[in-house]
Design a protein around this motif. Structure first.
Motif, PDB file in Angstrom:
ATOM      1  N   UNK A 126      65.173 150.356  30.700  1.00  0.00           N
ATOM      2  CA  UNK A 126      65.715 148.997  30.740  1.00  0.00           C
ATOM      3  C   UNK A 126      65.650 148.353  32.114  1.00  0.00           C
ATOM      4  N   UNK A 127      65.646 149.153  33.197  1.00  0.00           N
ATOM      5  CA  UNK A 127      65.656 148.585  34.542  1.00  0.00           C
ATOM      6  C   UNK A 127      64.261 148.335  35.097  1.00  0.00           C
ATOM      7  N   UNK A 147      55.605 149.669  41.936  1.00  0.00           N
ATOM      8  CA  UNK A 147      55.496 148.224  41.737  1.00  0.00           C
ATOM      9  C   UNK A 147      56.001 147.913  40.335  1.00  0.00           C
ATOM     10  N   UNK A 148      56.797 146.861  40.224  1.00  0.00           N
ATOM     11  CA  UNK A 148      57.283 146.434  38.927  1.00  0.00           C
ATOM     12  C   UNK A 148      57.224 144.923  38.808  1.00  0.00           C
ATOM     13  N   UNK A 149      56.750 144.436  37.669  1.00  0.00           N
ATOM     14  CA  UNK A 149      56.669 143.006  37.403  1.00  0.00           C
ATOM     15  C   UNK A 149      57.250 142.738  36.025  1.00  0.00           C
ATOM     16  N   UNK A 150      58.098 141.712  35.929  1.00  0.00           N
ATOM     17  CA  UNK A 150      58.706 141.354  34.653  1.00  0.00           C
ATOM     18  C   UNK A 150      58.723 139.835  34.515  1.00  0.00           C
ATOM     19  N   UNK A 151      58.452 139.367  33.312  1.00  0.00           N
ATOM     20  CA  UNK A 151      58.517 137.939  33.017  1.00  0.00           C
ATOM     21  C   UNK A 151      59.243 137.698  31.719  1.00  0.00           C
ATOM     22  N   UNK A 152      60.083 136.652  31.694  1.00  0.00           N
ATOM     23  CA  UNK A 152      60.824 136.302  30.489  1.00  0.00           C
ATOM     24  C   UNK A 152      60.748 134.799  30.252  1.00  0.00           C
ATOM     25  N   UNK A 174      57.724 140.495  28.995  1.00  0.00           N
ATOM     26  CA  UNK A 174      56.609 141.414  29.242  1.00  0.00           C
ATOM     27  C   UNK A 174      56.876 142.089  30.579  1.00  0.00           C
ATOM     28  N   UNK A 175      56.851 143.431  30.603  1.00  0.00           N
ATOM     29  CA  UNK A 175      57.136 144.217  31.803  1.00  0.00           C
ATOM     30  C   UNK A 175      55.950 145.117  32.133  1.00  0.00           C
ATOM     31  N   UNK A 195      75.055 140.484  29.988  1.00  0.00           N
ATOM     32  CA  UNK A 195      74.325 139.858  31.074  1.00  0.00           C
ATOM     33  C   UNK A 195      72.834 139.896  30.813  1.00  0.00           C
ATOM     34  N   UNK A 196      72.100 139.019  31.486  1.00  0.00           N
ATOM     35  CA  UNK A 196      70.653 139.023  31.344  1.00  0.00           C
ATOM     36  C   UNK A 196      70.078 140.320  31.915  1.00  0.00           C
ATOM     37  N   UNK A 197      68.863 140.653  31.517  1.00  0.00           N
ATOM     38  CA  UNK A 197      68.234 141.884  31.992  1.00  0.00           C
ATOM     39  C   UNK A 197      67.986 141.819  33.498  1.00  0.00           C
ATOM     40  N   UNK A 198      67.792 140.607  34.040  1.00  0.00           N
ATOM     41  CA  UNK A 198      67.690 140.411  35.481  1.00  0.00           C
ATOM     42  C   UNK A 198      67.948 138.949  35.801  1.00  0.00           C
TER      43      UNK A 198
END
Length: 600
Positions: free
Chosen positions: A493-494, A520-525, A540-541, A597-600
């Motif tokens: 989840x993180x 490296x981590x990239x996330x878009x919502x 998408x993560x 809460x939101x995921x981020x």
């Protein structure tokens, strides 16, 4: 406006009359003529007390008449606010002008109310002067010859000029005279306002006017009022912010003394209230594969009478981890004590102790960390901290059983410009932390760094785009020279939803599986509001883990995507996400995440 003077006299007398009967009032008929009708009609209807009386189902003609009489003034003020100074207003109750109803002839019932407004011609400013102005100060663009002569523009111009002088240290600047002339033939309004800047003042003493369990000396230390410095209204805002941020006070009120002292100083009066000294909170998050996470804290405010904060935190994670996923339950607990303004108004001293026991898919570890540090508040949005700590860690993984002892120097910086911490729609969040560590008793030395950047942008009222980037690196020490929890993993989840928890690792030539030295981590919502309290989310993560300190392409990537729903509550949005793997060979199947809460 021939009735304007008379209704002010009639209203108090009518209010004491007691003829109360049932009112058969069904609606208020509002008729507005002239240009800009739609906007004026909405504004006028919003101030009508007769309308309020109707909606409240008043049961006497007396109440309706009293409301109508007060409405003359309200409607006229609304017209002035829109720049109309030659209007006529009529309020008729069953065909009779409300302002003309005799004192002894108040109707027992009212069946029909008609409000007729002829705004007349809108006025513009002819002469528009507020003087003198503070050096470099300018008036609002709305207050200028040729602009609409709205009453609010005059008010804004006066307020702007007074604030301009106060910013120069003239704390008692005020408007002392005015000349307002309406030319009904030219439809212009001439306005001239005189400002008395008053003398430049300096801050005097902070006068505490209420009792508090926090000692007065500490209150003044936390407030940090710069006695002797030139008056600055922004400094007063900073004083109030420091007191609120201390966490030991409820309401905070700052009031300037009515008159300055003979020596040119201005005392500031402070009123405070003490909240409950103890508070606690809990949180829960559930994943179909990672199990449940339960966290909580207990906080004691003003521990020793100096606004000290003592806080205990705990977390139990991976409760009921799904079969076949490896690992077990994780435990962590910590205690932290803070003393605000111990080293200056915006500089807090803290000490902490943390214990953690992890049972992860690829390693097990126990660690104890102790430290002291200082947090610097640069602004309401920016803060930083530096600490000195000692870390002891025991690790069991594919590389064997190892012990580590380090002296650490964690340095962090946070810049938070989100409009809402739990449910941001605009702004950004940036947090970076660099931890140099020096090995003791044979342990290696190096540096560990992390960066977390998030950005939020709303498209209209219903769509919010959110993006997140994460970077991690361990430099100066090899994989086998640091504890496993210093290394980086991806999945869960993180990091990457849809992929199993910590499923992306590094495998060496001997087939031993560990975390990586780079991440490296990239996330878009995309968050779309479909109803007042419900949002649908698509996300998408992507995650990368490598064996080198920095990205060189030798590591591995994986990704996941899914859909979610958010239900807004007073505690923040309740989150439900469902995700599946998109790329990589670290997992398959559907995973579900639930939290607050939101995921981020």
């Amino acid at each position: 406006m021939q009735y304007f003077r008379s209704f002010r006299v009639l209203a108090p007398l009518i209010l004491v009359m007691s003829a109360a009967q049932v009112v058969a009032l069904d609606a208020v008929d509002l008729q507005v003529s002239g240009p800009d009708t739609e906007v004026l009609t909405e504004d006028i209807r919003g101030v009508l007390r007769v309308q309020d009386a109707l909606e409240a189902e008043e049961d006497s003609g007396r109440a309706i008449v009293a409301a109508a009489l007060s409405d003359y003034r309200r409607v006229v003020e609304t017209l002035y606010g829109a720049g109309y100074y030659s209007s006529s207003v009529s309020i008729r109750l069953d065909g009779r002008e409300a302002a003309g109803i005799e004192l002894l002839a108040v109707p027992a019932t009212v069946d029909r109310v008609t409000v007729t407004v002829d705004p007349g011609t809108r006025f513009s400013f002819g002469r528009a002067v507020v003087a003198p102005l503070a050096p470099g100060d300018t008036l609002p663009d709305s207050f200028a010859p040729g602009q609409v002569a709205a009453a609010g523009a005059v008010k804004d111009a006066v307020q702007s000029s007074v604030e301009g002088w106060r910013a120069e240290g003239n704390a008692k600047a005020a408007a002392v005279g005015q000349s307002v002339t309406a030319d009904h033939r030219a439809n212009t309004l001439d306005v001239a306002i005189d400002i008395d800047p008053g003398p430049v003042l300096t801050f005097g003493n902070l006068i505490i006017t209420t009792d508090s369990k926090v000692r007065d000396r500490r209150i003044r230390q936390i407030a940090g009022l710069p006695s002797g410095a030139r008056f600055d209204p922004e400094e007063l805002e900073r004083v109030a912010s420091r007191l609120r941020r201390a966490g030991a006070f409820g309401a905070v009120g700052l009031t300037e003394a009515e008159t300055a002292n003979a020596d040119g100083t201005l005392d500031i009066e402070l009123s405070l209230s003490d909240p409950k000294q103890r508070r606690y909170g809990f949180g829960v998050e559930v994943s179909s594969l990672e199990g449940a996470t339960v966290s909580g804290y207990w906080l004691h405010r003003n521990l020793l009478g100096g606004a000290e904060r003592l806080r205990f935190d705990f977390e139990v994670a991976q409760i009921g981890t799904a079969d076949g996923q490896g690992g077990g339950t994780d435990y962590s607990t910590g205690v932290r004590i803070e003393r605000p303004a111990d080293l200056g108004p915006d500089r807090d001293l803290f000490a902490f102790a943390e214990f953690e026991q992890l049972d992860e898919p690829t390693f097990q570890s126990r660690s104890l960390e102790l430290g002291v540090g200082v947090e610097q508040i640069f602004s309401p949005e920016r803060s930083g901290s530096v600490a000195v700590g000692y870390l002891y860690s025991e690790t069991q993984d594919d590389l064997g059983d190892r012990e580590f002892r380090f002296l650490t120097l964690p340095v962090s910086y946070t810049w938070d410009r989100r409009d809402d911490v739990l449910d941001a729609t605009q702004g950004f969040y940036l947090r970076g932390e660099v931890t140099p560590f020096v090995g003791l008793a044979g342990s290696s030395s190096g540096l560990r760094g992390e960066l977390d950047a998030r950005v939020y942008r709303s498209l209209g009222e219903r769509v919010t785009l959110a993006g997140r980037g994460q970077i991690g690196s361990v430099a100066g020490a090899g994989i086998d020279d640091v504890p496993s929890d210093f290394l980086f993993f991806s999945g869960g989840s993180a990091t990457v939803r849809g992929q199993p928890y910590q499923s992306l690792t590094v495998t060496n030539d001997s087939g031993q599986e560990t975390g990586g030295r780079s991440f490296l981590g990239l996330s878009g919502e995309a968050r779309v509001a479909v109803r007042d309290q419900i949002d649908l989310v698509g996300f998408y993560d992507v995650g990368y883990v490598g064996g080198e300190s920095f990205y060189d392409g030798s590591g591995a990537w994986h990704s996941g995507a899914g859909l979610g729903i958010r239900y807004d509550t007073a505690l923040g949005p309740i989150r439900l996400d469902a995700a599946v793997p998109v790329s990589g060979d670290t997992g398959d199947g559907l995973q579900v995440y639930i939290g607050i809460g939101q995921s981020f």
